[in-house]
Design an enzyme around this catalytic site. Sequence first.
Site, short mmCIF file in Angstrom:
data_model
loop_
_atom_site.label_atom_id
_atom_site.label_comp_id
_atom_site.label_asym_id
_atom_site.label_seq_id
_atom_site.Cartn_x
_atom_site.Cartn_y
_atom_site.Cartn_z
N GLY A 74 -1.30 6.76 -4.75
CA GLY A 74 -0.68 6.03 -5.86
C GLY A 74 0.45 5.13 -5.43
N GLY A 75 0.57 4.01 -6.09
CA GLY A 75 1.67 3.09 -5.82
C GLY A 75 1.21 1.66 -5.79
CB SER A 77 -2.26 -1.14 -3.14
OG SER A 77 -2.84 -2.00 -4.08
CG HIS A 115 -0.10 -4.81 5.34
ND1 HIS A 115 -0.40 -6.03 5.89
CD2 HIS A 115 -1.20 -4.39 4.71
CE1 HIS A 115 -1.67 -6.34 5.57
NE2 HIS A 115 -2.17 -5.36 4.85
CE1 TYR A 138 1.34 -1.36 0.04
CE2 TYR A 138 0.60 -2.83 1.78
CZ TYR A 138 0.42 -1.69 1.01
OH TYR A 138 -0.68 -0.89 1.22
CB CYS A 168 -10.38 1.83 3.03
SG CYS A 168 -11.55 3.18 2.81
P1 NAI Z 1 -5.02 0.25 -5.81
O1 NAI Z 1 -3.95 -0.72 -6.17
O2 NAI Z 1 -6.43 -0.06 -6.20
O3 NAI Z 1 -4.65 1.69 -6.40
C1 NAI Z 1 -3.34 2.17 -6.51
C2 NAI Z 1 -3.24 2.99 -7.77
O4 NAI Z 1 -1.89 3.45 -7.91
C3 NAI Z 1 -3.57 2.18 -9.04
O5 NAI Z 1 -4.62 2.80 -9.78
C4 NAI Z 1 -2.27 2.16 -9.81
O6 NAI Z 1 -2.44 2.24 -11.23
C5 NAI Z 1 -1.56 3.41 -9.27
N1 NAI Z 1 -0.11 3.31 -9.45
C6 NAI Z 1 0.68 2.22 -9.24
N2 NAI Z 1 1.95 2.50 -9.58
C7 NAI Z 1 1.96 3.78 -10.02
C8 NAI Z 1 2.98 4.65 -10.52
N3 NAI Z 1 4.25 4.24 -10.66
N4 NAI Z 1 2.62 5.90 -10.87
C9 NAI Z 1 1.34 6.33 -10.75
N5 NAI Z 1 0.33 5.57 -10.30
C10 NAI Z 1 0.65 4.31 -9.93
O7 NAI Z 1 -4.93 0.49 -4.24
P2 NAI Z 1 -6.05 1.05 -3.25
O8 NAI Z 1 -6.68 -0.08 -2.55
O9 NAI Z 1 -6.89 2.04 -3.94
O10 NAI Z 1 -5.12 1.79 -2.17
C11 NAI Z 1 -4.74 3.14 -2.35
C12 NAI Z 1 -3.56 3.43 -1.43
O11 NAI Z 1 -3.94 3.18 -0.09
C13 NAI Z 1 -2.34 2.57 -1.72
O12 NAI Z 1 -1.19 3.38 -1.54
C14 NAI Z 1 -2.40 1.50 -0.65
O13 NAI Z 1 -1.11 1.04 -0.34
C15 NAI Z 1 -3.05 2.24 0.50
N6 NAI Z 1 -3.79 1.37 1.38
C16 NAI Z 1 -5.01 0.86 0.98
C17 NAI Z 1 -5.75 0.05 1.83
C18 NAI Z 1 -7.11 -0.44 1.46
O14 NAI Z 1 -7.82 -0.94 2.35
N7 NAI Z 1 -7.53 -0.33 0.19
C19 NAI Z 1 -5.22 -0.35 3.15
C20 NAI Z 1 -3.92 0.23 3.45
C21 NAI Z 1 -3.26 1.07 2.60
C1 15L Z 2 -3.43 -2.86 2.45
O1 15L Z 2 -2.44 -2.19 2.74
C2 15L Z 2 -3.81 -3.15 1.06
O2 15L Z 2 -3.51 -2.07 0.19
C3 15L Z 2 -5.28 -3.53 0.88
O3 15L Z 2 -5.43 -4.12 -0.38
C4 15L Z 2 -5.72 -4.50 1.98
O4 15L Z 2 -5.04 -5.71 1.87
C5 15L Z 2 -5.45 -3.89 3.35
O5 15L Z 2 -4.12 -3.46 3.48
C6 15L Z 2 -5.75 -4.86 4.50
O6 15L Z 2 -4.85 -5.13 5.29
O7 15L Z 2 -6.90 -5.29 4.61
#
Ligand code: NAI
Ligand code: 15L
Length: 268
Positions: A74-75, A77, A115, A138, A168
Site C-alpha cells: 500500500g502507498g 507508487s 527508484h 517517491y 512487475c
Molecule cells: P498501485 O498504485 O497500483 O497500488 C497501490 C495501492 O495502495 C492502491 O490500491 C492505493 O489505493 C493504495 N494506497 C495508496 N495510499 C494508501 C493509503 N494511504 N492507505 C491505504 N492504501 C493506500 O501500485 P502497484 O503497482 O500495485 O505497486 C504496489 C507496491 O509495489 C507499491 O508500494 C509500489 O511502490 C511498489 N512497487 C511496484 C512496482 C511495480 O512494478 N508495479 C515496482 C516497484 C515498486
Molecule cells: C515503480 O516503483 C512503480 O511503482 C511502477 O509503477 C513502475 O514504474 C516501476 O517502478 C518501474 O520502474 O518500472
Amino acid sequence: MSDMMNRILITGAAGQLGGMLREKLKGRAGVLRLSDVADLGPAGEGEEIVPCDLADGAAVKRLVEGCDGIVHLGGISVEKSFDLIEAANLRGVYNLYEAARAHGMPRIVFASSNHTIGYHEQTERLDHTAPYRPDSLYGVSKIFGEAVAQLYYDKFGQESALVRIGSCTARPENWRMLATWFSPDDFVSLIETVFRAPRLGCTMLWGASNNDHGWWDNSHADFLGWKPKDNAADFAAEIARTVPRPGPDEPVAKYQGGVFTDEPIHES
Ligand code: NAI
Ligand code: 15L
C-alpha cells in the site's frame, strides 16, 4: 505456506500488484486479509476485507492484529507531491512497523523499489552495497521505509524482506524491462521463500526475474535459497519487433530508474 500461515495481510490489495497477489496467494494461507483505501469488492472464500488508511495509526494497529505475515504494497507508487507521499509512504510505513511491534512482529515483505537507486546508470552492475541514488521523492520515501525496517530489526528483531521491485507486470513491455522485469510468479515464489525461511533478518532483495540483461546481483541473499525462474530475454525478439528502441541518451535508456529521473518536483 498454508501449513504455517493462518492469516496473511496484503496492504494496497486493490492496486495492480495487490490484485495479482490476491489471485495468486489464494489458498496459500488460511485467510488473506485484504486492505486498501480503494474499493476491494466483496470478500471471496478465504478472504477478509478490512478497509484502512495507512496514515491512520490506530486503524493500522487494528488491521495488523492477528496476522502471521504482511505483504506491504500500500502507498503511493509513482512520483507525486510530498504531501501525498508523506501520508501514505512515510507515516504509513511507520504506522505499519509500530503495529507489527504491538502484535508479535509478523514478518514483513516491504515493496521497495528500484527508484531508490534510479540515478545509477544502466551500464553499472549493482549489488546490495550500492549507494542509494533516488530518482524521485517517491524513491526517497522507499529509502525511508527501508531505514524504518532496519531500525525495527536492530532495535526489536522485527524481520523484513526489502524487495526493490523492478517492473512487475504480466510480461516485459519495453526495452528497459529486459533488465527490470519481475514476473508475478517469481514475486510469489519470493514471498513464499521469505515466509518459510528459518532466518530472514532484514534483507534487501532485488525484485527481478532471472533476466539475461539484468543489472542486479542478489548473491548476498543466497542463504534464503530463492531462485527466480523467468527471463525477460524470452520476450526480447517480440519487444525488438514491436517497441521502438529509445536513443542512448534518453533517460529511459540511460538511467536504471528510467523516466522517473525526468520527473519534476510535484507541488500538489
Ligand atoms: P498501485 O498504485 O497500483 O497500488 C497501490 C495501492 O495502495 C492502491 O490500491 C492505493 O489505493 C493504495 N494506497 C495508496 N495510499 C494508501 C493509503 N494511504 N492507505 C491505504 N492504501 C493506500 O501500485 P502497484 O503497482 O500495485 O505497486 C504496489 C507496491 O509495489 C507499491 O508500494 C509500489 O511502490 C511498489 N512497487 C511496484 C512496482 C511495480 O512494478 N508495479 C515496482 C516497484 C515498486
Ligand atoms: C515503480 O516503483 C512503480 O511503482 C511502477 O509503477 C513502475 O514504474 C516501476 O517502478 C518501474 O520502474 O518500472
